[in-house]
Design a protein around this motif. Sequence first.
Motif, PDB file in Angstrom:
ATOM      1  N   ALA A  35       0.830  -1.206   0.000  1.00  0.00           N
ATOM      2  CA  ALA A  35       0.000   0.000   0.000  1.00  0.00           C
ATOM      3  C   ALA A  35       0.867   1.259   0.000  1.00  0.00           C
ATOM      4  CB  ALA A  35      -0.928  -0.006   1.209  1.00  0.00           C
ATOM      5  N   ARG A  36       1.931   1.242   0.773  1.00  0.00           N
ATOM      6  CA  ARG A  36       2.834   2.399   0.822  1.00  0.00           C
ATOM      7  C   ARG A  36       3.497   2.624  -0.538  1.00  0.00           C
ATOM      8  NH1 ARG A  36       6.286   2.842   6.419  1.00  0.00           N
ATOM      9  NH2 ARG A  36       4.699   2.113   7.884  1.00  0.00           N
ATOM     10  N   LEU A  37       3.870   1.528  -1.178  1.00  0.00           N
ATOM     11  CA  LEU A  37       4.521   1.622  -2.487  1.00  0.00           C
ATOM     12  C   LEU A  37       3.593   2.276  -3.502  1.00  0.00           C
ATOM     13  CD1 LEU A  37       7.122   0.723  -4.075  1.00  0.00           C
ATOM     14  CD2 LEU A  37       5.820  -1.294  -4.754  1.00  0.00           C
ATOM     15  N   LEU A  38       2.331   1.892  -3.499  1.00  0.00           N
ATOM     16  CA  LEU A  38       1.370   2.482  -4.432  1.00  0.00           C
ATOM     17  C   LEU A  38       1.184   3.973  -4.142  1.00  0.00           C
ATOM     18  CD1 LEU A  38      -1.426  -0.238  -4.747  1.00  0.00           C
ATOM     19  CD2 LEU A  38       0.704   0.014  -6.041  1.00  0.00           C
ATOM     20  N   ASP A  39       1.152   4.353  -2.876  1.00  0.00           N
ATOM     21  CA  ASP A  39       1.000   5.772  -2.514  1.00  0.00           C
ATOM     22  C   ASP A  39       2.182   6.591  -3.015  1.00  0.00           C
ATOM     23  OD1 ASP A  39      -1.403   5.282  -1.257  1.00  0.00           O
ATOM     24  OD2 ASP A  39      -0.544   5.160   0.759  1.00  0.00           O
ATOM     25  N   VAL A  40       3.387   6.058  -2.851  1.00  0.00           N
ATOM     26  CA  VAL A  40       4.589   6.774  -3.306  1.00  0.00           C
ATOM     27  C   VAL A  40       4.593   6.887  -4.821  1.00  0.00           C
ATOM     28  CG1 VAL A  40       7.114   6.736  -3.380  1.00  0.00           C
ATOM     29  CG2 VAL A  40       5.933   6.089  -1.275  1.00  0.00           C
ATOM     30  N   LEU A  41       4.216   5.814  -5.505  1.00  0.00           N
ATOM     31  CA  LEU A  41       4.167   5.841  -6.969  1.00  0.00           C
ATOM     32  C   LEU A  41       3.136   6.856  -7.464  1.00  0.00           C
ATOM     33  CD1 LEU A  41       4.452   2.030  -7.807  1.00  0.00           C
ATOM     34  CD2 LEU A  41       6.085   3.820  -8.454  1.00  0.00           C
ATOM     35  N   ALA A  42       2.014   6.967  -6.768  1.00  0.00           N
ATOM     36  CA  ALA A  42       0.967   7.913  -7.169  1.00  0.00           C
ATOM     37  C   ALA A  42       1.461   9.348  -7.084  1.00  0.00           C
ATOM     38  CB  ALA A  42      -0.264   7.726  -6.293  1.00  0.00           C
ATOM     39  N   ALA A  43       2.421   9.597  -6.194  1.00  0.00           N
ATOM     40  CA  ALA A  43       2.941  10.948  -6.015  1.00  0.00           C
ATOM     41  C   ALA A  43       4.202  11.220  -6.834  1.00  0.00           C
ATOM     42  CB  ALA A  43       3.243  11.190  -4.529  1.00  0.00           C
ATOM     43  N   ALA A  44       4.667  10.219  -7.584  1.00  0.00           N
ATOM     44  CA  ALA A  44       5.902  10.373  -8.358  1.00  0.00           C
ATOM     45  C   ALA A  44       5.742  11.434  -9.442  1.00  0.00           C
ATOM     46  CB  ALA A  44       6.299   9.029  -8.969  1.00  0.00           C
ATOM     47  N   LYS A  45       6.714  12.324  -9.535  1.00  0.00           N
ATOM     48  CA  LYS A  45       6.630  13.422 -10.488  1.00  0.00           C
ATOM     49  C   LYS A  45       7.039  13.011 -11.898  1.00  0.00           C
ATOM     50  CE  LYS A  45       7.448  16.968  -6.961  1.00  0.00           C
ATOM     51  NZ  LYS A  45       8.325  18.087  -6.502  1.00  0.00           N
ATOM     52  N   ASP A  46       7.888  12.000 -12.012  1.00  0.00           N
ATOM     53  CA  ASP A  46       8.384  11.604 -13.339  1.00  0.00           C
ATOM     54  C   ASP A  46       7.680  10.364 -13.866  1.00  0.00           C
ATOM     55  OD1 ASP A  46       9.402   9.826 -11.521  1.00  0.00           O
ATOM     56  OD2 ASP A  46      11.397   9.696 -12.439  1.00  0.00           O
ATOM     57  N   ALA A  47       6.546  10.015 -13.278  1.00  0.00           N
ATOM     58  CA  ALA A  47       5.851   8.798 -13.679  1.00  0.00           C
ATOM     59  C   ALA A  47       5.248   8.943 -15.068  1.00  0.00           C
ATOM     60  CB  ALA A  47       4.757   8.472 -12.666  1.00  0.00           C
ATOM     61  N   PRO A  48       5.298   7.890 -15.878  1.00  0.00           N
ATOM     62  CA  PRO A  48       4.659   7.927 -17.198  1.00  0.00           C
ATOM     63  C   PRO A  48       3.142   7.982 -17.054  1.00  0.00           C
ATOM     64  CG  PRO A  48       5.445   5.720 -16.710  1.00  0.00           C
ATOM     65  CD  PRO A  48       5.968   6.605 -15.624  1.00  0.00           C
ATOM     66  N   PRO A  49       2.425   8.505 -18.043  1.00  0.00           N
ATOM     67  CA  PRO A  49       0.963   8.667 -17.958  1.00  0.00           C
ATOM     68  C   PRO A  49       0.215   7.365 -17.692  1.00  0.00           C
ATOM     69  CG  PRO A  49       1.854   9.874 -19.828  1.00  0.00           C
ATOM     70  CD  PRO A  49       2.976   9.050 -19.292  1.00  0.00           C
TER      71      PRO A  49
ATOM     72  N   LEU B 186       0.932   4.969 -15.847  1.00  0.00           N
ATOM     73  CA  LEU B 186       1.070   4.440 -14.491  1.00  0.00           C
ATOM     74  C   LEU B 186      -0.206   4.651 -13.675  1.00  0.00           C
ATOM     75  CD1 LEU B 186       2.766   3.112 -12.287  1.00  0.00           C
ATOM     76  CD2 LEU B 186       3.716   5.365 -11.736  1.00  0.00           C
ATOM     77  N   ALA B 187      -0.880   5.776 -13.885  1.00  0.00           N
ATOM     78  CA  ALA B 187      -2.085   6.074 -13.110  1.00  0.00           C
ATOM     79  C   ALA B 187      -3.141   4.984 -13.275  1.00  0.00           C
ATOM     80  CB  ALA B 187      -2.651   7.426 -13.526  1.00  0.00           C
ATOM     81  N   ALA B 188      -3.344   4.530 -14.502  1.00  0.00           N
ATOM     82  CA  ALA B 188      -4.326   3.464 -14.747  1.00  0.00           C
ATOM     83  C   ALA B 188      -3.895   2.165 -14.086  1.00  0.00           C
ATOM     84  CB  ALA B 188      -4.502   3.255 -16.249  1.00  0.00           C
ATOM     85  N   ALA B 189      -2.589   1.877 -14.132  1.00  0.00           N
ATOM     86  CA  ALA B 189      -2.074   0.662 -13.498  1.00  0.00           C
ATOM     87  C   ALA B 189      -2.290   0.704 -11.987  1.00  0.00           C
ATOM     88  CB  ALA B 189      -0.594   0.487 -13.812  1.00  0.00           C
ATOM     89  N   LEU B 190      -2.099   1.869 -11.397  1.00  0.00           N
ATOM     90  CA  LEU B 190      -2.287   2.005  -9.952  1.00  0.00           C
ATOM     91  C   LEU B 190      -3.751   1.814  -9.568  1.00  0.00           C
ATOM     92  CD1 LEU B 190       0.085   5.015  -9.141  1.00  0.00           C
ATOM     93  CD2 LEU B 190       0.480   2.587  -8.717  1.00  0.00           C
ATOM     94  N   ASP B 191      -4.652   2.297 -10.411  1.00  0.00           N
ATOM     95  CA  ASP B 191      -6.082   2.094 -10.151  1.00  0.00           C
ATOM     96  C   ASP B 191      -6.417   0.603 -10.144  1.00  0.00           C
ATOM     97  OD1 ASP B 191      -6.544   4.805  -9.957  1.00  0.00           O
ATOM     98  OD2 ASP B 191      -7.202   5.021 -12.047  1.00  0.00           O
ATOM     99  N   THR B 192      -5.834  -0.126 -11.093  1.00  0.00           N
ATOM    100  CA  THR B 192      -6.064  -1.569 -11.160  1.00  0.00           C
ATOM    101  C   THR B 192      -5.486  -2.277  -9.941  1.00  0.00           C
ATOM    102  OG1 THR B 192      -6.011  -1.519 -13.581  1.00  0.00           O
ATOM    103  CG2 THR B 192      -5.638  -3.653 -12.530  1.00  0.00           C
ATOM    104  N   LEU B 193      -4.308  -1.842  -9.533  1.00  0.00           N
ATOM    105  CA  LEU B 193      -3.657  -2.462  -8.381  1.00  0.00           C
ATOM    106  C   LEU B 193      -4.442  -2.210  -7.098  1.00  0.00           C
ATOM    107  CD1 LEU B 193      -0.002  -1.511  -9.346  1.00  0.00           C
ATOM    108  CD2 LEU B 193      -0.823  -3.850  -9.032  1.00  0.00           C
ATOM    109  N   ARG B 194      -4.944  -1.010  -6.932  1.00  0.00           N
ATOM    110  CA  ARG B 194      -5.708  -0.685  -5.727  1.00  0.00           C
ATOM    111  C   ARG B 194      -7.026  -1.465  -5.677  1.00  0.00           C
ATOM    112  NH1 ARG B 194      -3.332   3.573  -3.132  1.00  0.00           N
ATOM    113  NH2 ARG B 194      -2.195   5.118  -4.378  1.00  0.00           N
TER     114      ARG B 194
END
Length: 342
Positions: free
Chosen positions: A115-129, A131-139
């Motif tokens: 859960a912490r990893l997903l939160d950090v990834l959601a706040a990443a500034k250099d994340a590719p577009p 990633l947001a959809a992948a995080l939604d699926t993971l959550r």
Amino acid sequence: MVQRLLQPGEIESLDHTAIPRLLLPHPGSLFSARAERLRNLAAGNVHGIPVEEALRGYLSLMATVADAQAVVVADLGRDGVPLPDESAMTLAHEHNMPPLPATGTRPAAWRDVFARLLDVLAAAKDAPPQLAAALDTLRATEGAELEGIADAILGTFDEGADPLRAPFVAAALQVTWSVMAGQLDPAWAQPLVTGTLCPVCGSHPVASVVRIGGQSQGYRYLHCSVCESEWHMVRVKCSHCESTAKVAYQGLVDKDADPVAENKEAAGKGKTLDKANDPTKVARAETCDDCGTYRKIFNQEHDFHVEPVADDLASMMLDVLVSEAGYARASGNPLLWLKEGA
């Protein structure tokens, strides 16, 4: 994990007959170093590992994941994931079993790490577009399904893991086990009956690496795919079946390179060709004709910054060529899951 280089006075004081059998991970620096290596690989800055254009975006994504792993490790602290019950670890030790087995009951803390990893990834500034959809699926992944993916990752590295979600689950498991492994005493842990599995968690190695620096100078270590520990295995020995009879090394050679001409040119100038920092020896596949498998070996003697997980991920061209020659990969990379037939 980069080993500290010793000064001449320190080298002389070493017991040169003592080979460090086990190198435990330092998660506080391991994941940030991996992120930097992945970005250099994605940028094409590693001469010994040519990277196809199609793979560079994925390497950049995994660099973002490694950065997130580093942040979670820093938040957890050195003992942020409790070790198993001492009696269970002692019993495992007495029977030459891994003290932190990757199979069986997992520490409950891993779900919090995820859960912490997903939160950090959601706040990443250099994340590719994407990633947001992948995080939604993971959550949205239900607990039982999430545990099933973890079972597949920690079990056979085969069926049962969704290629889109598995790398992120694997990243959380790596953090969990590396933080636990970092708390152990390397003198206490001992080799298993087989040298092909991690003595700390019992997992398969992702690759092997020739280390430099201190008492590890020139020795080959297998790098665990889960807890990030490394354990010694002699060179020219199959890391899958432990045969020494039919081991060979396959590498990528620059089609424009001409070693004969280079040697002649060096000799004409009264110089010898520098055998260090040879790009063709940074990444090679160690093949075994006895069991028909291969596993990659990376050489820090030719590139100080080699990082087994990152370099293995980036050198897929070598996988393709060795597979076409008829060899099967001995074990997978936890950060890459391909669909069947890919």
